[in-house]
Scaffold this motif. Structure first.
Motif, short mmCIF file in Angstrom:
data_model
loop_
_atom_site.label_atom_id
_atom_site.label_comp_id
_atom_site.label_asym_id
_atom_site.label_seq_id
_atom_site.Cartn_x
_atom_site.Cartn_y
_atom_site.Cartn_z
N PRO A 46 -47.28 16.94 3.73
CA PRO A 46 -46.91 17.91 4.76
C PRO A 46 -46.86 19.29 4.11
CG PRO A 46 -45.04 16.47 4.18
CD PRO A 46 -46.15 16.16 3.23
N THR A 96 -45.31 22.07 5.06
CA THR A 96 -44.25 23.00 5.46
C THR A 96 -43.08 23.07 4.48
OG1 THR A 96 -43.42 21.20 6.83
CG2 THR A 96 -44.75 22.88 7.92
N GLY A 97 -43.03 22.18 3.49
CA GLY A 97 -41.94 22.21 2.50
C GLY A 97 -42.31 23.08 1.31
N TYR A 144 -43.09 22.10 -1.95
CA TYR A 144 -44.27 21.64 -2.68
C TYR A 144 -45.53 21.77 -1.80
CZ TYR A 144 -41.65 19.50 -6.57
OH TYR A 144 -40.87 19.28 -7.69
N ARG A 191 -45.06 19.18 10.87
CA ARG A 191 -44.43 19.12 12.20
C ARG A 191 -43.85 20.46 12.61
NH1 ARG A 191 -40.09 14.47 11.35
NH2 ARG A 191 -39.50 16.02 9.78
N ASN A 192 -43.47 21.27 11.63
CA ASN A 192 -42.69 22.48 11.90
C ASN A 192 -43.60 23.65 12.30
OD1 ASN A 192 -41.20 24.87 11.59
ND2 ASN A 192 -39.80 23.88 10.17
N PRO A 200 -42.11 12.83 1.73
CA PRO A 200 -40.82 12.31 1.27
C PRO A 200 -40.55 10.93 1.89
CG PRO A 200 -40.47 13.88 3.03
CD PRO A 200 -41.96 13.83 2.79
N GLY A 259 -38.57 9.89 4.02
CA GLY A 259 -38.34 9.94 5.48
C GLY A 259 -39.63 9.89 6.29
N MET A 315 -48.96 11.68 -3.79
CA MET A 315 -47.95 12.18 -4.74
C MET A 315 -46.53 12.02 -4.23
SD MET A 315 -49.46 15.55 -6.55
CE MET A 315 -48.50 15.21 -8.00
N SER A 368 -43.09 10.08 -2.13
CA SER A 368 -42.16 8.99 -2.47
C SER A 368 -41.97 8.07 -1.28
CB SER A 368 -40.80 9.56 -2.87
OG SER A 368 -40.89 10.29 -4.02
N THR A 428 -50.76 10.27 -8.46
CA THR A 428 -50.46 11.18 -9.58
C THR A 428 -48.96 11.41 -9.68
OG1 THR A 428 -52.57 12.31 -9.32
CG2 THR A 428 -50.88 13.49 -10.56
N TRP A 429 -48.44 11.22 -10.88
CA TRP A 429 -47.04 11.54 -11.16
C TRP A 429 -47.04 12.74 -12.09
CZ3 TRP A 429 -43.03 8.29 -14.38
CH2 TRP A 429 -41.73 8.63 -13.97
N MET A 430 -46.50 13.84 -11.62
CA MET A 430 -46.43 15.09 -12.39
C MET A 430 -47.84 15.60 -12.74
SD MET A 430 -43.16 15.44 -12.30
CE MET A 430 -42.69 16.76 -13.41
N1 LIG Z 1 -45.66 12.65 -7.64
C1 LIG Z 1 -44.82 13.43 -8.26
O1 LIG Z 1 -45.01 13.76 -9.44
C2 LIG Z 1 -43.62 13.96 -7.54
C3 LIG Z 1 -42.88 14.97 -8.14
C4 LIG Z 1 -41.81 15.51 -7.45
C5 LIG Z 1 -41.46 15.02 -6.20
N2 LIG Z 1 -42.17 14.00 -5.65
C6 LIG Z 1 -41.80 13.46 -4.32
O2 LIG Z 1 -42.40 14.20 -3.29
C7 LIG Z 1 -41.60 14.12 -2.12
C8 LIG Z 1 -41.63 15.43 -1.39
O3 LIG Z 1 -40.88 16.37 -2.10
P1 LIG Z 1 -40.47 17.75 -1.48
O4 LIG Z 1 -39.52 18.40 -2.45
O5 LIG Z 1 -41.66 18.49 -0.98
O6 LIG Z 1 -39.63 17.33 -0.25
P2 LIG Z 1 -39.10 18.28 0.86
O7 LIG Z 1 -38.97 19.67 0.36
O8 LIG Z 1 -37.94 17.54 1.40
O9 LIG Z 1 -40.31 18.38 1.90
C9 LIG Z 1 -40.40 17.53 2.81
C10 LIG Z 1 -41.67 17.81 3.61
O10 LIG Z 1 -41.91 16.64 4.31
C11 LIG Z 1 -41.90 16.88 5.71
N3 LIG Z 1 -41.21 15.79 6.37
C12 LIG Z 1 -39.92 15.43 6.27
N4 LIG Z 1 -39.67 14.34 7.01
C13 LIG Z 1 -40.84 14.00 7.59
C14 LIG Z 1 -41.23 12.97 8.49
N5 LIG Z 1 -40.35 12.07 8.95
N6 LIG Z 1 -42.51 12.92 8.91
C15 LIG Z 1 -43.41 13.83 8.46
N7 LIG Z 1 -43.10 14.83 7.63
C16 LIG Z 1 -41.83 14.92 7.19
C17 LIG Z 1 -41.18 18.20 5.87
O11 LIG Z 1 -41.74 18.88 6.94
P3 LIG Z 1 -41.10 19.06 8.41
O12 LIG Z 1 -39.70 18.47 8.37
O13 LIG Z 1 -41.16 20.51 8.61
O14 LIG Z 1 -42.00 18.32 9.26
C18 LIG Z 1 -41.53 18.94 4.58
O15 LIG Z 1 -42.77 19.59 4.70
C19 LIG Z 1 -40.21 13.76 -2.59
O16 LIG Z 1 -39.80 12.59 -1.94
C20 LIG Z 1 -40.32 13.60 -4.08
O17 LIG Z 1 -39.66 12.46 -4.58
C21 LIG Z 1 -43.25 13.47 -6.27
#
Ligand SMILES: NC(=O)c1ccc[n+]([C@@H]2O[C@H](COP(=O)([O-])OP(=O)(O)OC[C@H]3O[C@@H](n4cnc5c(N)ncnc54)[C@H](OP(=O)(O)O)[C@@H]3O)[C@@H](O)[C@H]2O)c1
Length: 358
Positions: free
Chosen positions: A176, A178-179, A181, A201-202, A250, A252, A275, A277, A299-301
């Motif tokens: 997504p 809008t967050g 990352y 969604r936002n 994420p 959710g 990438m 969770s 991909t992790w990191m």
């Molecule tokens: N692979 C890696 O190396 C790595 C590294 C760091 C983090 N991560 C993982 O990546 C995930 C995302 O991190 P983040 O910090 O970007 O999270 P975040 O800031 O909480 O961003 C969440 C994003 O997901 C969207 N979202 C939330 N709930 C949703 C739903 N039910 N349906 C669709 N979209 C939804 C939100 O958009 P709207 O609510 O606006 O729709 C927002 O754009 C985390 O869970 C984290 O563990 C992975």
């Protein structure tokens, strides 16, 4: 979490002591740092932390390039020197095997939410300060330290985008978007040359993103109606179709329909970067993956080479940072106000950075 005074650190072989100038606080940091059941195991007690900017205070005897006073970017992805199976995301998450636990629980346990940190030499990437912070009239890019903190949200998305080789000629869906990352991934994919379709969604944030690059960026709001979303995505992609899909959902979003809608519009041979969770797993259509020759990469990191390449993209000016690139606001906190920083990071999921500046 408590704030405490500790003795001054010293550098030894393979390490460097850094005066921390800015440390990233992620949306999930309050949970990761304060809830033992977060699913992010940490070697408690420890100094938490994550990606950071700092100035070298002292180098160990084997440093060959780093020197005192140098501005550095700390990549928290610590990998064992004698085994790449050992991984510690500094101050944020230890890996899942015995090798990782040895790495995280001993020498590198403490991270960067502090005035000083002792860090692995190879994770501290020197920055070209003259170029980045220098005046534009002298050949610099005229950035402030605040501008450089945008690197925090770009580092990890770049790992996935680079792994699926996003480049000029691609149309890439970012989800997504809008967050913190996701919106950073939009900027990075544009700098890598792709045409970008940012989805989420936002509607308010999507509208803000629209202004970044009206020429090569389109936004599509996901409604949860797969047929409607597929049609709008297909119309937005046009004849070129979609050749790359980057996702960092994420937990959710596990039941979100955007996975299906995007899969429906991918070109034959498209590359997919996962990438996020989404621990319950996502149901991708097996037959679609097979018949359309899709390639899926997790991909992790990011790797050291990718981190260096990202910094190079900023230093050469290909990837602009800050207000001039229409990036989100930087919310800054003192070390003493760490609680407020955590609350802000969790409550305000939007483009931009939340940083503690110790
Ligand atoms: N692979 C890696 O190396 C790595 C590294 C760091 C983090 N991560 C993982 O990546 C995930 C995302 O991190 P983040 O910090 O970007 O999270 P975040 O800031 O909480 O961003 C969440 C994003 O997901 C969207 N979202 C939330 N709930 C949703 C739903 N039910 N349906 C669709 N979209 C939804 C939100 O958009 P709207 O609510 O606006 O729709 C927002 O754009 C985390 O869970 C984290 O563990 C992975």
């Amino acid at each position: 979490m408590t704030l405490e005074m500790r003795p001054r650190l010293t550098a030894g072989p393979g390490s460097v002591v850094v005066r921390i100038l800015a440390v990233s606080v992620r949306a999930n940091a309050p949970r990761v740092w304060q809830d033992p059941a977060s699913g992010h195991p940490l070697p408690t007690p420890c100094v938490p932390g994550f990606a950071s900017l700092g100035r070298v205070a002292e180098v160990g005897p084997d440093a060959t390039v780093l020197e005192s006073g140098q501005l550095v970017f700390f990549d928290p992805h610590i990998v064992g020197r004698d085994s790449t199976d050992a991984v510690y995301i500094s101050g944020f998450m230890e890996g899942f095997n015995a090798e990782s636990r040895r790495l995280s629980r001993c020498e590198w346990r403490d991270s960067t939410l502090a005035e000083f940190a002792r860090l692995p030499l190879e994770n501290c990437h020197p920055l070209n300060e003259q170029r980045l912070l220098g005046d534009i009239k002298d050949g610099g890019l005229g950035y402030s330290l605040d501008d450089l903190t945008h690197l925090f949200s770009m580092l990890i998305p770049f790992g996935g985008l680079a792994d699926i080789d996003v480049k000029a000629g691609d149309t890439a869906v970012i989800a997504p978007a809008t967050g913190r990352y996701g919106s950073a991934a939009v900027h990075v994919a544009l700098a890598m040359g792709a045409r970008v379709i940012a989805i989420g969604r936002n509607a308010t944030v999507l509208k803000q993103l629209n202004d970044i690059d009206p020429g090569r960026l389109s936004t599509v709001q996901m409604t949860g109606d797969v047929i409607r979303d597929t049609e709008v995505l297909r119309a937005t992609a046009g004849g070129q179709g979609v050749s790359a899909f980057w996702d960092m959902s994420p937990p959710g979003a596990a039941t979100s329909t955007h996975f299906t809608s995007v899969l429906n519009v991918l070109n034959r041979g498209a590359r997919i970067s996962l990438m996020g969770s989404v621990s319950p797993g996502v149901s991708f259509d097996y037959m679609q993956i097979m018949v359309r020759a899709l390639a899926i990469k997790g991909t992790w990191m990011s790797t050291k080479e990718q981190t260096r390449r990202l910094l190079g993209m900023v230093e050469t000016g290909v990837l602009p940072l800050g207000a001039r690139a229409k990036m989100g606001a930087i919310k800054k906190f003192n070390l003493q106000d760490w609680g407020e920083a955590l609350a802000t990071a969790a409550a305000e999921i939007e483009p931009g950075e939340v940083v503690v500046m110790p």
